[in-house]
Scaffold this motif. Structure first.
Motif, PDB file in Angstrom:
ATOM      1  N   MET A 318       4.722  84.597  80.039  1.00 54.64           N
ATOM      2  CA  MET A 318       4.667  83.218  80.750  1.00 54.64           C
ATOM      3  C   MET A 318       4.927  82.062  79.835  1.00 54.64           C
ATOM      4  N   ALA A 319       6.191  81.309  80.348  1.00 52.10           N
ATOM      5  CA  ALA A 319       6.422  80.282  79.125  1.00 52.10           C
ATOM      6  C   ALA A 319       5.334  79.148  78.960  1.00 52.10           C
ATOM      7  N   TYR A 320       5.457  78.753  77.765  1.00 49.56           N
ATOM      8  CA  TYR A 320       4.313  77.746  77.542  1.00 49.56           C
ATOM      9  C   TYR A 320       4.542  77.063  76.017  1.00 49.56           C
ATOM     10  N   ALA A 321       3.978  75.920  75.885  1.00 44.37           N
ATOM     11  CA  ALA A 321       4.280  75.323  74.415  1.00 44.37           C
ATOM     12  C   ALA A 321       3.111  74.260  74.272  1.00 44.37           C
ATOM     13  N   PRO A 322       2.861  74.533  72.911  1.00 45.77           N
ATOM     14  CA  PRO A 322       1.730  73.513  72.618  1.00 45.77           C
ATOM     15  C   PRO A 322       2.354  72.104  72.612  1.00 45.77           C
ATOM     16  N   VAL A 323       1.728  70.967  73.116  1.00 43.53           N
ATOM     17  CA  VAL A 323       1.994  69.536  73.125  1.00 43.53           C
ATOM     18  C   VAL A 323       1.374  68.956  71.563  1.00 43.53           C
ATOM     19  N   GLN A 324       2.657  68.985  70.823  1.00 45.11           N
ATOM     20  CA  GLN A 324       2.300  68.857  69.594  1.00 45.11           C
ATOM     21  C   GLN A 324       2.576  67.176  69.030  1.00 45.11           C
ATOM     22  N   THR A 325       1.676  66.870  68.085  1.00 46.26           N
ATOM     23  CA  THR A 325       1.819  65.569  67.472  1.00 46.26           C
ATOM     24  C   THR A 325       3.253  65.723  66.373  1.00 46.26           C
ATOM     25  N   VAL A 326       3.795  64.546  66.155  1.00 49.21           N
ATOM     26  CA  VAL A 326       4.749  64.741  65.283  1.00 49.21           C
ATOM     27  C   VAL A 326       4.656  65.565  63.862  1.00 49.21           C
ATOM     28  N   SER A 327       3.378  65.259  63.434  1.00 49.28           N
ATOM     29  CA  SER A 327       2.835  65.692  62.258  1.00 49.28           C
ATOM     30  C   SER A 327       2.718  67.165  62.258  1.00 49.28           C
ATOM     31  N   GLU A 328       2.211  67.426  63.621  1.00 51.46           N
ATOM     32  CA  GLU A 328       2.052  69.130  63.725  1.00 51.46           C
ATOM     33  C   GLU A 328       3.408  69.794  63.832  1.00 51.46           C
ATOM     34  N   VAL A 329       4.550  69.368  64.181  1.00 48.81           N
ATOM     35  CA  VAL A 329       5.780  69.721  64.157  1.00 48.81           C
ATOM     36  C   VAL A 329       6.285  70.142  62.869  1.00 48.81           C
ATOM     37  N   LEU A 330       5.877  69.405  61.712  1.00 46.24           N
ATOM     38  CA  LEU A 330       6.280  69.724  60.393  1.00 46.24           C
ATOM     39  C   LEU A 330       5.865  70.835  59.841  1.00 46.24           C
ATOM     40  N   THR A 331       4.753  71.614  60.449  1.00 45.61           N
ATOM     41  CA  THR A 331       4.323  72.761  59.692  1.00 45.61           C
ATOM     42  C   THR A 331       4.157  73.775  60.896  1.00 45.61           C
ATOM     43  N   ASP A 332       4.977  73.713  62.090  1.00 45.28           N
ATOM     44  CA  ASP A 332       5.327  74.663  62.970  1.00 45.28           C
ATOM     45  C   ASP A 332       6.207  75.698  62.593  1.00 45.28           C
ATOM     46  N   PRO A 333       5.736  76.951  62.439  1.00 43.27           N
ATOM     47  CA  PRO A 333       6.316  78.128  61.724  1.00 43.27           C
ATOM     48  C   PRO A 333       7.923  78.439  62.563  1.00 43.27           C
ATOM     49  N   GLN A 334       7.975  77.916  63.690  1.00 43.40           N
ATOM     50  CA  GLN A 334       9.092  78.062  64.493  1.00 43.40           C
ATOM     51  C   GLN A 334      10.427  77.239  63.985  1.00 43.40           C
ATOM     52  N   ALA A 335       9.841  76.077  63.715  1.00 42.58           N
ATOM     53  CA  ALA A 335      10.784  75.111  63.076  1.00 42.58           C
ATOM     54  C   ALA A 335      11.123  75.385  61.584  1.00 42.58           C
ATOM     55  N   LEU A 336      10.386  75.883  60.836  1.00 43.34           N
ATOM     56  CA  LEU A 336      10.358  76.170  59.552  1.00 43.34           C
ATOM     57  C   LEU A 336      11.374  77.326  59.559  1.00 43.34           C
ATOM     58  N   GLU A 337      10.940  78.485  60.215  1.00 41.90           N
ATOM     59  CA  GLU A 337      11.650  79.561  60.185  1.00 41.90           C
ATOM     60  C   GLU A 337      13.044  79.471  60.508  1.00 41.90           C
ATOM     61  N   ASN A 338      13.392  78.691  61.429  1.00 40.38           N
ATOM     62  CA  ASN A 338      14.772  78.464  61.904  1.00 40.38           C
ATOM     63  C   ASN A 338      15.610  77.098  61.200  1.00 40.38           C
ATOM     64  N   GLU A 339      14.764  76.780  59.999  1.00 39.42           N
ATOM     65  CA  GLU A 339      15.588  75.802  58.973  1.00 39.42           C
ATOM     66  C   GLU A 339      15.761  74.464  59.952  1.00 39.42           C
ATOM     67  N   TYR A 340      15.023  74.124  61.110  1.00 37.42           N
ATOM     68  CA  TYR A 340      15.239  72.875  61.619  1.00 37.42           C
ATOM     69  C   TYR A 340      14.444  71.614  60.857  1.00 37.42           C
TER      70      TYR A 340
END
Length: 402
Positions: A318-340
Motif C-alpha cells: 500500500m502506498a505511503y510516505a513519511p511526512v518529512q521535514t526539509v532537513s530529513e529530506v537531505l538524508t533520505d536514501p531515495q533522494a541520495l540514490e537517485n542523485e536528486y
C-alpha cells in the motif's frame, strides 16, 4: 559524451531568483552561462536573512546567491555607460540566449530590450521572466513569489477549512517560473534550429503558480465547484490521509483503491472487528462513518512509531510516505540514490550537498553544479575572449564601465 546544451551560450542579466535560476538549470545541461551584475553586485548578495534564517555563509558567501547562480561565469558591468553596453552587444552577437527578469522599462532604458538586441543577433532567443505576464492591466507592476501564489489561488488551496491563507515557503512560484522559462527557452532553441528564427520567450511567477494548480482550475471551471480545503478529520477516504505516530512523526497513506486494500489494511492495523462490524459494511460515502474511522485510526497510529507503520504498509504494498521535514529530506536514501541531492566540493564552503536536476538522461546526464561566481570574477577573462586588449580593459575601468 557531450552534454545536450554544450555549445549554447547564455547571457544572463537577472536578479533574485526566477531568471538566474532558469539559467542555472540550463547550465547543468552544458550551456555556458555568463552572468552580468552591476558594479555593486546583484541585490541578493546583500540579503542577510530569508524567512528569519541567516543567508550569510563562510568567506562572505551568500546562501541565496549560491542557490540561484551555480555553474556560471560572472562579469560586473555598469550598463549606464555606453562602453559597458557595447560589451553586452559584442556578447550578444555570439550568444544564443539573452535572459533576464528586469522591468521592461529598465531594459528599454539601458538598451537591453528585445528590439535592440535582436538587431545585433536576429536569431537571438530573448528569454524574459516577469511577475504577472507581459500583458494585462497589471503587466508593469512589481511582484514577488508570495504575491504570485496568492493571486493564483495557491494560498487558499492549502490548509484546513476556516484557517487563514497559508504561505508555501521556499520560493515555489519562483522555482516553477524558472523551470518553465528554461523549458520555453529550450523550445525556442529547437525552433531556431528548425526554422532559422530567433524570438522572445516570456514566463511569469503568476503563470508558474497557476500551472501548479492547473487541475484545480480546470475542476472549478468544468464542474463549477472548487476542490475544497481538506479537514483531515473529515476526509472522504480515511485510507488517503495523514496520521501522527507514537514517536510524534507523521505518515501519509495512499489507499486509493479502498476495496482492494481495506481487508489487509484492517489486519495490519488491528481493526479486523471494524472490518466485520455491520455498522461499517457500507461506510464509503457516509461522512459520519468516515469521520469515526479517522478517529479510530488516529488512536491506532498513535500506538507505533513511524518506521514500524511503514514496514507494515510495505508488506501489503500500500502506498505511503513519511511526512518529512526539509532537513530529513537531505538524508533520505531515495533522494541520495537517485542523485536528486549530490555532494560537491565548493572552493570556499568545502564539501556540501546541493540539489541536482531531477530528470535523468541515460547517455547525456546533467553535470553537478559548481560554485557561484564572485562579483566580477571573470570580467577580464570574458573581455579578453571578446578581443579587448589590456589597455582597453584598463580604459574601461577608468571610465567606470567595469
Amino acid at each position: 559524451m557531450p552534454l545536450p546544451l554544450e555549445g549554447i551560450k547564455i547571457i544572463e542579466w537577472g536578479v533574485l531568483l526566477q531568471a538566474p535560476y532558469a539559467a542555472s538549470l540550463l547550465g547543468e545541461w552544458g550551456a555556458e552561462i555568463i552572468k552580468i551584475e552591476p558594479l555593486v553586485g546583484e541585490m541578493v548578495r546583500g540579503y542577510h536573512t530569508f524567512g528569519g534564517v541567516s543567508q550569510e555563509l563562510k568567506g562572505g558567501r551568500n546562501l541565496g546567491f549560491e542557490h540561484n547562480n551555480p555553474s556560471k561565469r560572472g562579469i560586473a558591468l555598469n550598463l549606464k555607460t555606453e562602453q559597458a553596453r557595447q560589451v553586452v552587444y559584442k556578447l550578444v552577437d555570439k550568444a544564443d540566449v539573452f535572459m533576464h527578469n528586469q522591468l521592461e522599462e529598465t531594459a528599454i532604458e539601458l538598451g537591453m530590450d528585445y528590439e535592440t538586441l535582436s538587431r545585433y543577433n536576429p536569431k537571438l532567443i530573448y528569454s524574459v521572466a516577469n511577475g504577472l505576464g507581459l500583458k494585462g492591466p497589471d503587466k508593469d507592476g512589481p511582484s514577488y513569489d508570495t504575491m504570485a501564489l496568492a493571486r493564483a489561488g495557491n494560498m487558499m488551496a492549502v490548509g484546513e477549512p476556516g484557517t487563514p491563507p497559508q504561505v508555501a515557503l521556499g520560493a515555489q512560484a519562483d522555482i516553477m517560473g524558472a523551470t518553465l522559462l528554461a523549458y520555453g527557452t529550450c523550445l525556442a532553441l529547437i525552433a531556431r534550429d528548425r526554422f532559422g528564427i530567433g524570438q522572445k520567450v516570456d514566463g511569469s511567477l503568476f503563470g508558474g503558480a497557476m500551472h501548479l494548480l492547473s487541475y484545480a482550475l480546470l475542476t472549478a471551471h468544468l464542474v463549477g465547484k472548487e476542490i475544497p480545503r481538506q479537514d483531515r478529520r473529515k476526509v472522504v477516504n480515511p485510507l488517503y490521509n495523514h496520521y501522527i505516530c507514537a514517536d510524534g512523526k507523521w505518515i501519509i497513506i495512499g489507499g486509493l483503491q479502498i476495496d482492494r486494500f481495506w481487508p489487509n489494511f484492517c489486519k495490519i492495523v488491528g481493526i479486523e472487528a471494524l472490518r466485520d462490524d455491520p455498522r461499517f459494511q457500507n461506510w464509503q460515502g457516509d461522512p459520519d462513518k468516515t469521520e469515526e474511522i479517522v478517529r479510530i485510526l488516529d488512536e491506532k497510529f498513535a500506538t507505533k512509531p513511524r518506521e514500524e507503520w511503514m514496514s507494515l504498509l510495505k508488506s501489503i504494498r500500500m502506498a505511503y510516505a513519511p511526512v518529512q521535514t526539509v532537513s530529513e529530506v537531505l538524508t533520505d536514501p531515495q533522494a541520495l540514490e537517485n542523485e536528486y541531492i549530490v555532494p560537491i566540493d565548493h572552493p570556499v564552503l568545502g564539501r556540501i550537498l546541493t540539489s541536482k536536476c531531477p530528470v535523468h538522461l541515460s547517455k547525456t546526464p546533467a553535470r553537478n553544479k559548481s560554485a557561484a561566481p564572485e562579483l566580477g570574477e571573470h570580467t577580464e577573462e570574458v573581455l579578453l575572449e571578446l578581443g579587448y586588449d589590456w589597455d582597453e580593459i584598463l580604459k574601461l575601468k577608468e571610465e567606470n564601465a567595469i
